[in-house]
Structure formats: C-alpha cells, structure tokens
Write a protein that holds these residues in place. Structure first.
Motif, PDB file in Angstrom:
ATOM      1  N   GLY A   1       0.823  -1.200   0.000  1.00 11.72           N
ATOM      2  CA  GLY A   1       0.000   0.000   0.000  1.00 11.72           C
ATOM      3  C   GLY A   1       0.857   1.250   0.000  1.00 11.72           C
ATOM      4  N   ALA A   2       0.264   2.368   0.399  1.00 15.44           N
ATOM      5  CA  ALA A   2       1.001   3.619   0.495  1.00 15.44           C
ATOM      6  C   ALA A   2       1.528   3.781   1.921  1.00 15.44           C
ATOM      7  CB  ALA A   2       0.116   4.800   0.128  1.00 15.44           C
ATOM      8  N   GLU A   3       2.785   4.193   2.031  1.00 11.67           N
ATOM      9  CA  GLU A   3       3.404   4.488   3.317  1.00 11.67           C
ATOM     10  C   GLU A   3       3.831   5.948   3.310  1.00 11.67           C
ATOM     11  OE1 GLU A   3       6.560   1.702   3.993  1.00 11.67           O
ATOM     12  OE2 GLU A   3       5.266  -0.048   3.688  1.00 11.67           O
TER      13      GLU A   3
ATOM     14  N   THR B   1      -0.132   4.612   7.117  1.00 10.63           N
ATOM     15  CA  THR B   1      -0.179   3.603   6.063  1.00 10.63           C
ATOM     16  C   THR B   1      -1.564   3.611   5.438  1.00 10.63           C
ATOM     17  OG1 THR B   1      -0.804   1.883   7.646  1.00 10.63           O
ATOM     18  CG2 THR B   1       1.542   2.132   7.155  1.00 10.63           C
ATOM     19  N   LEU B   2      -1.599   3.366   4.126  1.00 11.90           N
ATOM     20  CA  LEU B   2      -2.855   3.320   3.382  1.00 11.90           C
ATOM     21  C   LEU B   2      -2.889   2.005   2.603  1.00 11.90           C
ATOM     22  CD1 LEU B   2      -2.771   6.983   2.013  1.00 11.90           C
ATOM     23  CD2 LEU B   2      -4.170   6.146   3.906  1.00 11.90           C
ATOM     24  N   PRO B   3      -3.317   0.911   3.260  1.00 11.43           N
ATOM     25  CA  PRO B   3      -3.295  -0.399   2.596  1.00 11.43           C
ATOM     26  C   PRO B   3      -4.237  -0.493   1.405  1.00 11.43           C
ATOM     27  CG  PRO B   3      -4.422  -0.517   4.720  1.00 11.43           C
ATOM     28  CD  PRO B   3      -3.769   0.821   4.655  1.00 11.43           C
ATOM     29  N   ALA B   4      -5.205   0.413   1.304  1.00  8.60           N
ATOM     30  CA  ALA B   4      -6.180   0.361   0.211  1.00  8.60           C
ATOM     31  C   ALA B   4      -5.539   0.560  -1.150  1.00  8.60           C
ATOM     32  CB  ALA B   4      -7.274   1.404   0.420  1.00  8.60           C
ATOM     33  N   VAL B   5      -4.368   1.204  -1.174  1.00 11.27           N
ATOM     34  CA  VAL B   5      -3.753   1.510  -2.471  1.00 11.27           C
ATOM     35  C   VAL B   5      -2.576   0.589  -2.766  1.00 11.27           C
ATOM     36  CG1 VAL B   5      -4.491   3.905  -2.402  1.00 11.27           C
ATOM     37  CG2 VAL B   5      -2.270   3.308  -1.464  1.00 11.27           C
TER      38      VAL B   5
END
Length: 378
Positions: A239-241, A263-267
């Motif tokens: 995802g995005a860190e 953190t953005l695990p959706a992406v």
C-alpha cells in the motif's frame, strides 16, 4: 499521525491506466489503447473530454507543461508534443526515436526536456515553437530514472546513481544500488533530491552530497515515490506508506515513533503518483486522491509527538498573507479554522514550537542547548 485523508475518485476503468498527470484543476489519464481522458476534479469528478486517437499505442508517460500550454507524452518509442487546450498535435520529435522515458524541467529558461533513449540521454530545449535537441550524453547503461538538478542531471541505473553536468558532460558517481530499481525525486522548493537504495530513501543536495543525518526507511523497496511538503509518500506492494521529511538536525536512528507516520493499505495496487498539485495515486484500474489534513492540525500533532524540527518546517510553510481576498476561503480550509491574520498565526506557532522544544531539551538535561533556545525567544 494522520497526514492525509484518502478517497477513491475513479474506479473500474474499461481501459488499462498507463499514465496520469494534472493540468490545473483537471486530471489527465493516458490509457493502454492510446486514449487521453480529461476529468474535472474540482468538486464532483466528471469526464469532460476524451481523445480516443491521442496516440496509436499505449501512452507510457504524460506531462502537462502549463507555462507553455503543452502536453509532452511518450508512446511507441517517440516523444509527442500537443497544444493546450485544443489537444492538437504540434510535433513528433523524430530525434527521440527509441525513447523509453523523459523528464521535463520547467524551472529552466528555456524549458528543458531530457529523453532517455537506450544508453543515451538527449537534451532538448524549447525554442518558442518546438523542442530542439541541443546535446547528447552516452551512458554506461540504460537510465531507469532521471531528474533535473539545476545544471545537472541525476541518473539512476540498475546498479548506481550518477550526476551529469550538462555544461561540461562530466559524470560523477553518487552511490551504488544493489537489488531494487532506482527511484529519484526532486523535492520542489527545497533544493533536495530523494534517491532510493533498496528499502531506504536518501536525501542529497543538488550536488549529490548527503544533506541529512538520516534517511527514510520503508517496509520494502518502493515502486514509486511522491512528495507533498512535509511528507514523502511511497507506494509498495503493501500500500502507500507516508513519512515526515526529516529536518536538517533530525536523527531517527533510535526513535521508532518517527519512522512510519501513516499507512494506506487500500492503495496496494498503486503504480503511479502525481504530486504536481493535489496528490493522486493510480493503479491500472483505479485512482485515489489524497487530501492533506489542515496545516494547523498537523502542527498540533507534531508538537504533541515532540517532532519539533518537522513542526517548525511545517510552520515555515504557513502563508504569511493572502494573495487576494478570493483566497480567504481556500486558506481557511488549509489552515483548518476561520481566516484571520495569517502572519500573526505563523509567528505565534513558530514561537510556541520553539518554546516547547526548549522545555523538552531542559527536561532531557540538555541545559546549554535549551537555554540557547530560550534566549532566542526573548
């Protein structure tokens, strides 16, 4: 600390997304079928224009050069130049045959265009009508990434980074790369380059020399990086860190709190980042927008977490005064409260952070440094 809120703005594309960029308040999407889609993203996201025959093959890269009202694109091994807002084709740069990447520098006068062609870089300049080739540089290997660095080019290969002086052609070694693909970003407004080495991102000056005591460590080597002051955004398979850009005196080696901020695990399927204005992340079928948390809220959180250097950096980014009365509403949104005297807010927040830093240093026994900070406040 929450730095961004994320929303899905486009999903379930019928064509594969190959490239994205912004043009003012519009989002440009290049597809695998050579189409260029134009979206209005101001409020409700809507498709306002579609150019199905923009290119004959997949659009590998696009860049809107707003100061020249142009779009530069890469498709089928050639660089093409289109006019804005008509999207009509101006030229195909025949000397770009075999191109696999390009980089535009709008801070130069005239605007510069660097094109990677096999084991060569070709430099073009805008002459008022078209991009004209002015120089070529032979390389030891094919360039994987290129960014402009004032009168030099920072080039990343599969095994190392080099800095090439455009005037003299002299090539100097920066540092090696072992396993992962190189990533290189120029941090606008800070005269810094961010270079990737496996799971580490290292900050260097425009001369290629290290400029910070510490770098940024990610969970794994990033696919691509973006920048929105004072945050670095990395896309990995997880995802995005998001991490804070370290201040000049920051030392994160023994402070795990300062490593990963969000953190953005959706992406986790993300492949591209556009960070010219708003932040957009795209996979091959979906696009997300990252909206920054208001500046004052971020400063409050940074001060509370004792990230004083970063809080001061963010304070310095606060606007001094509005450029016009029409900007009041947008500034209020960014600041996170009613629009008042921004210069007074900026000065007060800088003093508050410095005072809190001085108090913390005193508590930790750094008396001389603490007293020096208190003296600055008088």
């Amino acid at each position: 600390m929450l730095a961004f809120n994320i929303t899905v703005i486009l999903a379930q594309f019928s064509q594969k997304i190959e490239a994205i960029d912004t043009w003012g308040d519009r989002l440009l999407v290049g597809t695998s079928e050579g189409a260029l889609l134009v979206y209005d993203v101001r409020e409700r996201v809507s498709l306002i224009d579609s150019h199905k025959a923009f290119a004959k093959k997949p659009i590998q890269q696009i860049h809107a050069v707003e100061k020249l009202n142009l779009i530069v694109s890469l498709s089928d091994g050639f660089i093409s130049v289109h006019s804005l807002p008509s999207f009509t084709l101006r030229s195909v740069l025949q000397k770009s045959k075999g191109a696999h990447m390009f980089s535009v520098d709008t801070t130069r006068s005239p605007v510069g265009l660097c094109v990677g062609i096999k084991k060569r870089l070709s430099i073009f300049q805008w002459d008022g009508n078209d991009f004209v080739e002015t120089k070529q540089f032979e390389l030891p290997d094919q360039a994987k990434t290129v960014v402009w660095s004032d009168n030099s080019l920072c080039v990343g290969y599969k095994k190392e980074y080099n800095l090439i002086n455009i005037s003299s052609g002299i090539m100097s070694h920066i540092f090696p790369v072992n396993k992962s693909s190189p990533t290189a970003n120029r941090l606008t407004g800070l005269d810094l380059l961010l270079l990737g080495k496996e799971s580490l991102s290292i900050l260097v000056g425009l001369d290629g020399k290290p400029s910070r005591k510490c770098g940024l460590t990610w969970s794994e080597p990033p696919v691509v990086l973006g920048y929105s002051f004072p945050f670095i955004i990395a896309i990995t398979s997880k995802g995005a860190e998001i991490q804070l850009l370290p201040g000049p005196s920051s030392d994160r080696s023994n402070d795990r709190r300062m490593q990963l901020q969000q953190t953005l695990p959706a992406v986790k399927q993300g492949r591209f980042i556009c960070d010219k204005n708003d932040i957009y992340i795209a996979s091959t079928s979906q696009i997300w927008r990252l909206v920054p948390v208001p500046l004052l809220a971020q400063i409050d959180a940074l001060e509370k977490e004792r990230h004083f250097d970063e809080a001061l950096l963010l304070c310095e980014n606060l606007p001094d005064t509005p450029s016009s009365s029409s900007s009041s509403s947008s500034l209020s949104s960014t600041m996170g409260g009613p629009y008042e005297d921004l210069s007074g807010i900026k000065a007060a927040r800088i003093q508050s952070v410095k005072r809190a830093h001085a108090v913390q240093l005193f508590k930790e026994g750094h008396y001389e440094q603490s007293l020096g900070y208190f003296a600055e406040l008088e």
